[in-house]
Scaffold this active site. Structure first.
Site, PDB file in Angstrom:
ATOM      1  N   ASP A  13      21.594   7.457 -44.715  1.00 39.70           N
ATOM      2  CA  ASP A  13      20.398   6.603 -44.453  1.00 39.70           C
ATOM      3  C   ASP A  13      20.278   6.162 -43.098  1.00 39.70           C
ATOM      4  O   ASP A  13      21.187   5.799 -42.323  1.00 39.70           O
ATOM      5  CB  ASP A  13      20.447   5.339 -45.382  1.00 39.70           C
ATOM      6  CG  ASP A  13      19.289   4.536 -45.493  1.00 39.70           C
ATOM      7  OD1 ASP A  13      19.076   4.205 -46.769  1.00 39.70           O
ATOM      8  OD2 ASP A  13      18.705   4.061 -44.568  1.00 39.70           O
ATOM      9  N   LYS A  68      22.636  -1.125 -43.403  1.00 43.92           N
ATOM     10  CA  LYS A  68      22.831  -0.787 -44.507  1.00 43.92           C
ATOM     11  C   LYS A  68      24.137   0.153 -44.514  1.00 43.92           C
ATOM     12  O   LYS A  68      25.057   0.101 -45.643  1.00 43.92           O
ATOM     13  CB  LYS A  68      21.695   0.020 -45.348  1.00 43.92           C
ATOM     14  CG  LYS A  68      21.560  -0.102 -46.779  1.00 43.92           C
ATOM     15  CD  LYS A  68      20.548   0.736 -47.484  1.00 43.92           C
ATOM     16  CE  LYS A  68      19.181  -0.177 -47.755  1.00 43.92           C
ATOM     17  NZ  LYS A  68      18.188   0.670 -48.212  1.00 43.92           N
ATOM     18  N   CYS A 119       6.026   1.004 -58.014  1.00 47.25           N
ATOM     19  CA  CYS A 119       5.620   2.460 -58.898  1.00 47.25           C
ATOM     20  C   CYS A 119       4.212   2.513 -59.357  1.00 47.25           C
ATOM     21  O   CYS A 119       3.500   3.271 -58.881  1.00 47.25           O
ATOM     22  CB  CYS A 119       6.815   2.718 -59.401  1.00 47.25           C
ATOM     23  SG  CYS A 119       8.516   2.752 -58.693  1.00 47.25           S
TER      24      CYS A 119
HETATM   25  C1  UGA Z   1       8.633   2.456 -63.382  1.00 46.51           C
HETATM   26  C2  UGA Z   1       8.782   3.483 -64.644  1.00 46.51           C
HETATM   27  O1  UGA Z   1       8.947   2.639 -66.066  1.00 46.51           O
HETATM   28  C3  UGA Z   1      10.207   4.081 -64.540  1.00 46.51           C
HETATM   29  O2  UGA Z   1      10.145   5.055 -65.479  1.00 46.51           O
HETATM   30  C4  UGA Z   1       9.835   4.990 -63.064  1.00 46.51           C
HETATM   31  O3  UGA Z   1      10.923   5.792 -62.808  1.00 46.51           O
HETATM   32  C5  UGA Z   1       9.610   4.034 -61.923  1.00 46.51           C
HETATM   33  O4  UGA Z   1       8.395   3.309 -62.099  1.00 46.51           O
HETATM   34  C6  UGA Z   1       9.299   4.893 -60.615  1.00 46.51           C
HETATM   35  O5  UGA Z   1       8.391   5.144 -60.497  1.00 46.51           O
HETATM   36  O6  UGA Z   1      10.299   4.701 -59.958  1.00 46.51           O
HETATM   37  P1  UGA Z   1       9.754   0.214 -62.630  1.00 46.51           P
HETATM   38  O7  UGA Z   1       8.649  -0.091 -61.742  1.00 46.51           O
HETATM   39  O8  UGA Z   1      11.069  -0.253 -62.286  1.00 46.51           O
HETATM   40  O9  UGA Z   1       9.702   1.557 -63.484  1.00 46.51           O
HETATM   41  O10 UGA Z   1       8.954  -0.814 -63.676  1.00 46.51           O
HETATM   42  P2  UGA Z   1       8.877  -1.164 -65.301  1.00 46.51           P
HETATM   43  O11 UGA Z   1       9.807  -1.264 -66.052  1.00 46.51           O
HETATM   44  O12 UGA Z   1       7.971   0.362 -65.511  1.00 46.51           O
HETATM   45  O13 UGA Z   1       7.632  -2.288 -65.416  1.00 46.51           O
HETATM   46  C7  UGA Z   1       6.456  -2.101 -64.665  1.00 46.51           C
HETATM   47  C8  UGA Z   1       5.544  -3.464 -64.660  1.00 46.51           C
HETATM   48  O14 UGA Z   1       5.181  -3.450 -65.906  1.00 46.51           O
HETATM   49  C9  UGA Z   1       6.437  -4.482 -64.529  1.00 46.51           C
HETATM   50  O15 UGA Z   1       5.530  -5.481 -63.634  1.00 46.51           O
HETATM   51  C10 UGA Z   1       6.581  -5.238 -65.721  1.00 46.51           C
HETATM   52  O16 UGA Z   1       6.645  -6.583 -65.882  1.00 46.51           O
HETATM   53  C11 UGA Z   1       5.410  -4.701 -66.521  1.00 46.51           C
HETATM   54  N1  UGA Z   1       5.620  -4.629 -68.008  1.00 46.51           N
HETATM   55  C12 UGA Z   1       6.397  -3.952 -68.589  1.00 46.51           C
HETATM   56  C13 UGA Z   1       4.846  -5.504 -68.921  1.00 46.51           C
HETATM   57  O17 UGA Z   1       3.815  -6.426 -68.487  1.00 46.51           O
HETATM   58  N2  UGA Z   1       4.895  -5.376 -70.084  1.00 46.51           N
HETATM   59  C14 UGA Z   1       5.958  -4.495 -70.873  1.00 46.51           C
HETATM   60  O18 UGA Z   1       5.901  -4.342 -72.247  1.00 46.51           O
HETATM   61  C15 UGA Z   1       6.608  -3.568 -70.234  1.00 46.51           C
END
Ligand code: UGA
Length: 441
Positions: free
Chosen positions: A38, A43, A262
């Site tokens: 990195d 870090k 993401c």
């Molecule tokens: C997301 C994808 O889920 C991963 O599979 C992917 O690898 C990742 O992006 C990436 O591209 O690196 P992440 O950004 O960690 O993961 O978050 P999520 O768990 O997907 O949640 C995304 C948003 O949806 C959050 O704001 C969460 O609060 C919201 N959410 C999720 C809801 O409002 N309701 C739900 O039922 C689930």
């Protein structure tokens, strides 16, 4: 190109963010020798000193195990990759001003790798990169003996180690069988279906998944709004949907909108990729629009909680915020819907106090318009409403009678649906929950 299957040798991981660090530590956990590079010297020094700067359950432990066993090391010297048979790119691709993913970090590393890598090496991209990036990187590398592979990550923040070691699938997009095999061998010991495909399909699949999740969430949020109008309850509707395995149980919880580093970026990227190919992804555009409307809906609920009217004036009112990160289980504030709500309330002149278990008051600089406190009960002091914005389970465990007593106006807007009527009924707090039309007049 027909070749004998090589061995991975030392694996290089470029980038020590949540994806890179998880990848490096998990590969070391699987028994590989791994060097993680990195450019951020601070870090690297931290990691060498045993401090893990990324909050992921189980990560500390496997980083420490790996370094103790001398299978995992950290450096800022990219030359260390000269001995690596496989290099994993785990670099950020944030959205640039035009809305396209900024691939400059990936491009710069690929250029440096061109002169560094040994013969028959593989460069695998874990980063979410624009469709066609592997072929583009191949041209940048300009090395007939080095293969470029797309190996997208599907790690959720807050579940990254678990998702790496027990993934739903491993996707390997490679043009050369030898390169595909080499990447596959890295995952020996991980029990998951392997999808061997071409690089372009692998790259597109990553965007397809994230955009689909965003579409599903926007659909859920819009259904929640409909529930409010027709007297239904989204939890009940979702319960029925979830039991249909063609739909699935996850991503059916309404919220203040989807955020994080993401989904917002990847939906826009898919939309733009479609546009360039002459296709209008109206479905994804609609999901993005619904997400913006979701913010307005929450703000209207807050105005109603404070003034009794959706268009009431909230200027000068104290509003307490519970939860600031984009979801529970992470300290990440990037593209957090909670901050978008806070921003909209601040613009209307509300006076905001906020608490988040992962955003202590010493991170005050990260949130200009919110006075951070280290005790959740403090947000209620003199408040005209409390707004629950992130689904931290501990919020359901709070003593809501203390909150009710401290507030000027005992009302909570529960945007994540984590409170039960029983939590708040006894202390006499009004609860406005998204998608609950059974309580709205
Ligand atoms: C997301 C994808 O889920 C991963 O599979 C992917 O690898 C990742 O992006 C990436 O591209 O690196 P992440 O950004 O960690 O993961 O978050 P999520 O768990 O997907 O949640 C995304 C948003 O949806 C959050 O704001 C969460 O609060 C919201 N959410 C999720 C809801 O409002 N309701 C739900 O039922 C689930």
């Amino acid at each position: 190109m027909a070749r004998a299957i090589g061995t991975t040798g030392t694996i290089g991981v470029v980038g020590a963010g949540y994806v890179g660090l998880t990848t490096a530590a998990c590969l070391a956990h699987l028994g590989h020798d791994v060097v993680c590079v990195d450019t951020d010297r601070r870090k690297v020094a931290q990691l060498r000193g045993g401090a893990v700067p990324v909050r992921e359950p189980g990560l500390d432990e496997i980083v420490h195990d790996g370094t103790r066993a001398r299978r995992l090391s950290f450096t800022s010297d990219i030359e260390a990759l000269a001995v690596c048979g496989v290099v994993m790119l785990c670099l950020p691709t944030p959205m640039d001003e035009s809305g396209d993913p900024d691939t400059s970090a990936v491009d710069s590393v690929v250029r440096q790798l061109a002169t560094l890598l040994p013969a028959d090496a593989v460069v695998a991209s874990k980063s979410t990169v624009p469709v066609g990036s592997a072929h583009r990187a191949e041209r940048l590398l300009n090395r007939a003996d080095v293969a470029m592979v797309s190996n997208p990550e599907f790690l959720r923040e807050g579940h990254a180690v678990e998702d790496f070691l027990r993934p739903a699938r491993i996707v390997i997009g490679a043009s050369d069988a030898w390169a595909c095999h080499l990447v596959e061998r890295m995952y020996d010991g991980v029990d998951a279906p392997i999808v061997r495909t071409d690089p372009v399909s692998a790259e597109l699949a990553k965007y397809a998944c994230n955009a689909f999740l965003a579409v599903k969430l926007s659909y859920t949020n819009l259904l929640a709004a409909l529930c409010e109008r027709v007297g239904a309850e989204i939890g009940e509707v979702a319960r029925v949907m979830a039991l249909d395995d063609r739909i699935g149980a996850s991503f059916l919880r309404p919220g203040p909108g989807w955020g994080g580093s993401c989904l917002p970026k990847d939906t826009v990227a898919l939309l733009r990729t479609g546009r360039r190919a002459g296709l209008d992804f109206g479905l994804v555009r609609a999901a993005i629009d619904v997400n913006a409307q979701q913010l307005d809906r929450v703000v209207r609920d807050v105005r109603r909680a404070v003034t009794g009217e959706e268009c009431g004036r909230i200027a000068g009112h104290r509003i307490g915020l519970l939860g600031l990160t984009f979801k529970a289980g992470t300290a990440d504030l990037r593209d957090s819907p909670a901050l978008a709500v806070a921003d909209a309330l601040a613009r209307e002149g509300a006076v905001l106090t906020g608490y988040d278990p992962e955003v202590p008051s010493d991170r005050q600089r990260a949130v200009a318009d919110i006075r951070l406190v280290d005790d959740p009960y403090q947000v209620a002091k003199g408040a005209s409403a409390v707004v629950l914005l992130t689904e931290w389970p501990e919020f359901a465990e709070l003593d809501w009678s203390v909150i009710g007593a401290a507030a000027n106006n005992p009302v909570v807007v529960d945007t994540r649906g984590i409170l039960d009527d029983s939590d708040v009924e006894q202390p006499g707090i009004d609860r406005i929950a998204l998608g609950d039309g059974t309580h709205r007049s």
